[in-house]
Design an enzyme around this catalytic site. Structure first.
Site, PDB file in Angstrom:
ATOM      1  N   THR A 185       0.875  -1.180   0.000  1.00  0.00           N
ATOM      2  CA  THR A 185       0.000   0.000   0.000  1.00  0.00           C
ATOM      3  C   THR A 185       0.907   1.223   0.000  1.00  0.00           C
ATOM      4  O   THR A 185       2.057   1.148   0.439  1.00  0.00           O
ATOM      5  CB  THR A 185      -0.880   0.055   1.259  1.00  0.00           C
ATOM      6  OG1 THR A 185      -0.027   0.155   2.392  1.00  0.00           O
ATOM      7  CG2 THR A 185      -1.746  -1.168   1.387  1.00  0.00           C
ATOM      8  N   GLU A 330      -5.517  -4.309  -0.045  1.00  0.00           N
ATOM      9  CA  GLU A 330      -5.765  -5.416   0.890  1.00  0.00           C
ATOM     10  C   GLU A 330      -6.889  -6.342   0.419  1.00  0.00           C
ATOM     11  O   GLU A 330      -7.106  -7.407   0.991  1.00  0.00           O
ATOM     12  CB  GLU A 330      -6.140  -4.855   2.275  1.00  0.00           C
ATOM     13  CG  GLU A 330      -4.994  -4.217   3.038  1.00  0.00           C
ATOM     14  CD  GLU A 330      -4.792  -2.734   2.721  1.00  0.00           C
ATOM     15  OE1 GLU A 330      -5.223  -2.284   1.650  1.00  0.00           O
ATOM     16  OE2 GLU A 330      -4.181  -2.043   3.544  1.00  0.00           O
ATOM     17  N   LYS A 438     -14.433  16.039  12.844  1.00  0.00           N
ATOM     18  CA  LYS A 438     -15.259  15.857  14.041  1.00  0.00           C
ATOM     19  C   LYS A 438     -15.598  17.233  14.610  1.00  0.00           C
ATOM     20  O   LYS A 438     -14.779  17.870  15.242  1.00  0.00           O
ATOM     21  CB  LYS A 438     -14.513  14.997  15.059  1.00  0.00           C
ATOM     22  CG  LYS A 438     -14.210  13.622  14.495  1.00  0.00           C
ATOM     23  CD  LYS A 438     -13.471  12.736  15.473  1.00  0.00           C
ATOM     24  CE  LYS A 438     -13.034  11.461  14.793  1.00  0.00           C
ATOM     25  NZ  LYS A 438     -11.741  11.539  14.103  1.00  0.00           N
ATOM     26  N   TRP A 443     -20.005  14.173  12.965  1.00  0.00           N
ATOM     27  CA  TRP A 443     -19.021  13.971  11.904  1.00  0.00           C
ATOM     28  C   TRP A 443     -19.448  14.661  10.614  1.00  0.00           C
ATOM     29  O   TRP A 443     -20.602  14.553  10.201  1.00  0.00           O
ATOM     30  CB  TRP A 443     -18.851  12.457  11.617  1.00  0.00           C
ATOM     31  CG  TRP A 443     -18.093  11.745  12.686  1.00  0.00           C
ATOM     32  CD1 TRP A 443     -17.728  12.243  13.908  1.00  0.00           C
ATOM     33  CD2 TRP A 443     -17.602  10.403  12.636  1.00  0.00           C
ATOM     34  NE1 TRP A 443     -17.052  11.297  14.616  1.00  0.00           N
ATOM     35  CE2 TRP A 443     -16.961  10.159  13.868  1.00  0.00           C
ATOM     36  CE3 TRP A 443     -17.641   9.396  11.678  1.00  0.00           C
ATOM     37  CZ2 TRP A 443     -16.360   8.930  14.158  1.00  0.00           C
ATOM     38  CZ3 TRP A 443     -17.050   8.179  11.964  1.00  0.00           C
ATOM     39  CH2 TRP A 443     -16.406   7.950  13.191  1.00  0.00           C
TER      40      TRP A 443
HETATM   41  P1  ADP Z   1      -3.237   3.147  -1.354  1.00  0.00           P
HETATM   42  O1  ADP Z   1      -3.732   2.944   0.071  1.00  0.00           O
HETATM   43  O2  ADP Z   1      -1.937   2.536  -1.643  1.00  0.00           O
HETATM   44  O3  ADP Z   1      -3.420   4.535  -1.870  1.00  0.00           O
HETATM   45  P2  ADP Z   1      -5.486   1.585  -2.222  1.00  0.00           P
HETATM   46  O4  ADP Z   1      -5.989   1.584  -3.613  1.00  0.00           O
HETATM   47  O5  ADP Z   1      -5.301   0.298  -1.559  1.00  0.00           O
HETATM   48  O6  ADP Z   1      -4.165   2.339  -2.326  1.00  0.00           O
HETATM   49  O7  ADP Z   1      -6.430   2.526  -1.336  1.00  0.00           O
HETATM   50  C1  ADP Z   1      -7.628   2.033  -0.853  1.00  0.00           C
HETATM   51  C2  ADP Z   1      -8.474   3.173  -0.333  1.00  0.00           C
HETATM   52  O8  ADP Z   1      -8.872   4.032  -1.403  1.00  0.00           O
HETATM   53  C3  ADP Z   1      -9.794   2.722   0.259  1.00  0.00           C
HETATM   54  O9  ADP Z   1      -9.661   2.277   1.582  1.00  0.00           O
HETATM   55  C4  ADP Z   1     -10.623   3.988   0.144  1.00  0.00           C
HETATM   56  O10 ADP Z   1     -10.365   4.893   1.201  1.00  0.00           O
HETATM   57  C5  ADP Z   1     -10.138   4.607  -1.134  1.00  0.00           C
HETATM   58  N1  ADP Z   1     -11.069   4.288  -2.217  1.00  0.00           N
HETATM   59  C6  ADP Z   1     -10.960   3.332  -3.151  1.00  0.00           C
HETATM   60  N2  ADP Z   1     -12.000   3.376  -4.010  1.00  0.00           N
HETATM   61  C7  ADP Z   1     -12.795   4.386  -3.606  1.00  0.00           C
HETATM   62  C8  ADP Z   1     -14.029   4.945  -4.067  1.00  0.00           C
HETATM   63  N3  ADP Z   1     -14.656   4.506  -5.157  1.00  0.00           N
HETATM   64  N4  ADP Z   1     -14.545   5.977  -3.360  1.00  0.00           N
HETATM   65  C9  ADP Z   1     -13.946   6.460  -2.260  1.00  0.00           C
HETATM   66  N5  ADP Z   1     -12.777   6.001  -1.792  1.00  0.00           N
HETATM   67  C10 ADP Z   1     -12.206   4.975  -2.449  1.00  0.00           C
END
Ligand code: ADP
Length: 545
Positions: A185, A330, A438, A443
């Site tokens: 990640t 993940e 917050k 929220w």
């Molecule tokens: P990194 O953490 O390496 O940037 P990831 O692709 O694993 O890459 O990130 C996952 C996160 O991206 C998710 O937990 C979420 O917060 C965000 N995410 C992914 N797709 C969406 C979406 N369609 N809308 C909002 N947030 C998203």
């Protein structure tokens, strides 16, 4: 009683073997790093992947060894995906946009044995090489006469290695739970964390991607995976396209609006996938040039929340259906997808849009729930919001080399996202738990506020972070990039517009205009950097943790 059915292992080599056998003439087209167009068949891709597996074997790579790639989406990178995992080694896709310290950290943490790289990244590797303790050599993806003059230790030529092999090779069969690939990640805070996928999890995930209720791929389609192969497994498309026999177009390094627009038209692409930042560039280019993308049928957008204005432009102006998807490294990464239910396309467009901004329904294989502070499951009423928890056969159980599991005792993984789930099963992310504002115990969703702000005609991009407030603890600070920076801009008009879109107590306490919003290595708004940039306001003289 056990069943009487055959029980072969699910291995990723089977995907390409299948594609080469069943769709032998189907094409894989690439824009190379050198800028040329390259085209060949699945059969040729299969043959060359086997040559690569043999070459790696000759170099001493064994099952379970990690071989990394630092590369754009091209046919050679595609061969690495199959050649490395197919022989039983572990493919580690490195994101070149990470900082130098993060790159050396993950190479050492993964214990990469070889790094296969595009020419583009040779200078980067030259600077890093002294810190990379486990790397035995660097394989540069080019022909012999294109080899750089750089001084990387044990630098080898990809095409020379392949040319020395016959490709007369049988993919080995082994336990399907063996490790197949590794992806870190991007780690906006702390060190990046590795997720080690299995052959089984990757093949099962491909079924979900191919399914009509997933991305719905089939062999009649031309698919353009813009999402990089180093970002969350290109959302599963490298495997799923081979499973479905799609014609594939791989974009190489140029992802700007003009390059993507001409690629879609030149190769008659039907379906594509990328993060919102890529689509902002494409839409801006089409707006200024008057160009269109009429061949494109549908597009997957994910990785960050998709603004309503973006969905509307694609659908109403260009006739391209948008399917929002949500996922994480993940989760291999697909978790949910927003596809219309029966009758949804007949609703007034504003009502359709209100559904389309949600992240969609969980795909089969991913169980989802939202929980409150007491860990109790919350109702699916579209209002209650809580931590989004997932579990399933392609969800991480433990980060790579971690001693503790990443899940609770019932196998649920906390995504770090805050979400609602409505009565129709649609999940909507309201925030990352770290980014939620917050205010007086309530929220405020930074995503909703950002989404509302980019609906204003003057705003190209928006980010919301919490800033210190002596009474309410935190209040929203809205940071915007203007569409036309030279044009006069009136903050009050934006505030008045927002009043029509969000609750009054959500309205930002301050608006800042910037020329650029920083992004992470995976194209998301970098809120950590923004909090540093606006540190005085964020902390208000006191530290907010
Ligand atoms: P990194 O953490 O390496 O940037 P990831 O692709 O694993 O890459 O990130 C996952 C996160 O991206 C998710 O937990 C979420 O917060 C965000 N995410 C992914 N797709 C969406 C979406 N369609 N809308 C909002 N947030 C998203």
């Amino acid at each position: 009683m056990l069943a009487d059915m055959q029980n072969g292992p699910l291995l990723v080599s089977h995907l390409l073997e299948h594609a080469a056998r069943v769709y032998p003439q189907q094409r894989i087209i690439s824009r190379t790093v050198q800028g040329e167009r390259h085209e060949y068949t699945y059969q040729q891709a299969h043959q060359r992947s086997k040559q690569l597996a043999m070459a790696l074997q000759d170099l001493g790579v064994r099952r379970g060894d990690v071989v990394a790639t630092l590369a754009w989406n091209t046919y050679r990178h595609f061969e690495c995906w199959y050649g490395i995992s197919g022989m039983g080694a572990i493919l580690h896709t490195i994101n070149p946009r990470l900082f130098a310290e993060q790159l050396s950290y993950i190479v050492n943490h993964a214990a990469d044995s070889y790094i296969i790289t595009d020419l583009t990244f040779v200078p980067l590797l030259e600077a890093l090489a002294p810190q990379l303790k486990t790397v035995k050599g660097y394989i540069v993806m080019c022909a012999a006469d294109e080899m750089p003059g750089a001084k990387l230790p044990n630098m080898l030529c990809y095409e020379t290695l392949l040319a020395a092999q016959s490709g007369d090779y049988n993919w080995p069969e082994f336990e399907e739970n063996s490790a197949c690939s590794l992806c870190y990640t991007s780690g906006t805070t702390g060190n990046p964390k590795g997720v080690l996928y299995s052959h089984r999890s990757s093949v099962l995930h491909s079924f979900a991607v191919c399914a009509r209720s997933g991305m719905g791929l089939d062999a009649s389609e031309t698919v353009l995976p813009i999402v990089p192969m180093f970002h969350a497994n290109a959302w599963g498309l490298v495997y799923a396209c081979a499973m479905a026999g799609c014609r594939i177009v791989l974009p190489g390094p140029h992802l700007d609006g003009a390059s993507i627009c001409s690629l879609i038209n030149d190769e008659q692409v039907d379906f594509t996938a990328a993060v919102p930042t890529v689509w902002s560039m494409l839409l801006a280019y089409m707006e200024s040039s008057g160009k269109r993308i009429d061949c494109l049928q549908s597009v997957i957008i994910g990785g960050s929340a998709v603004p309503a204005a973006m969905i509307e432009s694609f659908e109403q102006k260009y006739g391209v259906e948008v399917w929002q998807a949500w996922g994480m490294t993940e989760l291999s990464p697909l978790g949910s997808i927003n596809k219309p239910l029966r009758g949804q396309r007949d609703l007034p467009y504003a009502e359709q849009l209100a559904i389309k901004v949600k992240q969609g329904r969980a795909v089969f294989g991913v169980e989802m729930k939202i929980v409150g502070p007491d860990n109790r499951a919350l109702p699916h009423d579209g209002k209650a919001f809580g931590r989004l928890m997932v579990r399933g056969p392609w969800v991480v159980e433990r980060y790579f080399r971690a001693t503790e599991p990443a899940t609770d005792c019932d196998g649920w993984f906390d995504t770090g996202d805050v979400a609602t789930i409505d009565a129709l099963g649609n999940m909507q992310i309201t925030d990352r738990s770290k980014d939620v504002i917050k205010s007086g115990g309530e929220w405020i969703s930074s995503i909703d506020l950002e989404n509302a702000a980019v609906g204003h005609t003057d705003i190209r991009e928006a980010a919301v972070i919490g800033m210190y407030h002596p009474k309410w603890d935190e209040r929203p600070l809205l940071i915007v990039v203007l569409r036309e920076p030279q044009k006069p801009f009136n903050k009050a008009s934006l505030q008045a517009y927002l009043e029509t879109k969000v609750a009054k107590w959500w309205l930002p306490d301050a608006i800042e205009v910037v020329t650029e919003i920083p992004h992470t290595a995976t194209g998301k708004i970098n809120k950590v950097a923004l909090r540093e940039q606006f540190a005085e306001r964020v902390k208000g003289g006191q530290l907010i943790t």
